[in-house]
Design a protein around this motif. Sequence first.
Motif, mmCIF file in Angstrom:
data_model
loop_
_atom_site.group_PDB
_atom_site.id
_atom_site.type_symbol
_atom_site.label_atom_id
_atom_site.label_comp_id
_atom_site.label_asym_id
_atom_site.label_seq_id
_atom_site.Cartn_x
_atom_site.Cartn_y
_atom_site.Cartn_z
ATOM 1 N N VAL A 181 41.395 8.333 45.237
ATOM 2 C CA VAL A 181 41.824 7.027 44.714
ATOM 3 C C VAL A 181 42.414 6.186 45.840
ATOM 4 O O VAL A 181 42.090 4.999 45.993
ATOM 5 N N VAL A 194 33.533 5.936 38.871
ATOM 6 C CA VAL A 194 34.253 5.020 37.980
ATOM 7 C C VAL A 194 35.007 5.811 36.919
ATOM 8 O O VAL A 194 36.155 5.499 36.589
ATOM 9 N N PHE A 211 38.080 7.294 38.541
ATOM 10 C CA PHE A 211 39.030 6.227 38.843
ATOM 11 C C PHE A 211 39.734 5.771 37.570
ATOM 12 O O PHE A 211 40.947 5.608 37.551
ATOM 13 N N SER A 257 39.003 0.346 35.348
ATOM 14 C CA SER A 257 37.854 0.493 36.246
ATOM 15 C C SER A 257 38.210 -0.017 37.639
ATOM 16 O O SER A 257 39.127 -0.837 37.786
ATOM 17 N N PRO A 258 37.476 0.418 38.660
ATOM 18 C CA PRO A 258 37.740 -0.097 40.007
ATOM 19 C C PRO A 258 37.603 -1.619 40.098
ATOM 20 O O PRO A 258 38.418 -2.272 40.748
ATOM 21 N N ALA A 261 39.670 5.097 48.155
ATOM 22 C CA ALA A 261 38.823 4.115 47.468
ATOM 23 C C ALA A 261 39.468 2.742 47.489
ATOM 24 O O ALA A 261 38.808 1.737 47.794
ATOM 25 N N ILE A 262 40.746 2.677 47.183
ATOM 26 C CA ILE A 262 41.446 1.391 47.175
ATOM 27 C C ILE A 262 41.439 0.780 48.581
ATOM 28 O O ILE A 262 41.174 -0.410 48.740
ATOM 29 N N TYR A 308 40.639 -3.197 38.457
ATOM 30 C CA TYR A 308 41.809 -2.912 39.287
ATOM 31 C C TYR A 308 41.837 -3.852 40.491
ATOM 32 O O TYR A 308 42.863 -4.461 40.793
ATOM 33 N N VAL A 331 31.764 -0.564 45.026
ATOM 34 C CA VAL A 331 32.060 0.656 44.266
ATOM 35 C C VAL A 331 31.020 1.721 44.590
ATOM 36 O O VAL A 331 31.353 2.893 44.797
#
Length: 157
Positions: A106, A135, A138, A145-146, A109-110, A149, A119
Amino acid sequence: MSTLFRELLFRLASRPAQYDVDGPDARLVGVLLDELAAAKVENHRLPMPTEPRLRRLVEAIVADPADASSADTWARRVGIGERTLHRLLVKETGLSFVRWRQRLHVTLAIQRMTRGASVKQVALELGYASASSFVTMFRKALGTSPARYMAHRLEGT
């Protein structure tokens, strides 16, 4: 971080550190401080172990986050038993191996999406079979969802 906050940082970074306290830079600093006080704090703490074998484990996983090897395989790579790995990791981080690795994913990913990665790109870089499986992970971790977010994050809400 709001767009205003980000732009204020860019603007002030190009200005001299010593500024007129009654001038325009002082007013910009005041607005920046107001924005900082109002900023939402995200809590994506990723506790890092200090035990040497666990540090080697962390370095290896961070170097190749797509490696989906089991805890047993990782434990053997750093020279400890699987039960010892689990016990030490929980003791030092408060998280199981699976939860720690998920939180790492996470966090990575961010970071990557903030830099503009899609994504799908992030999912593949982190070793997920598809964007939808990423997804799902996450959403379970953060409750959204990404895409949502990141939209909220960019709006500064």
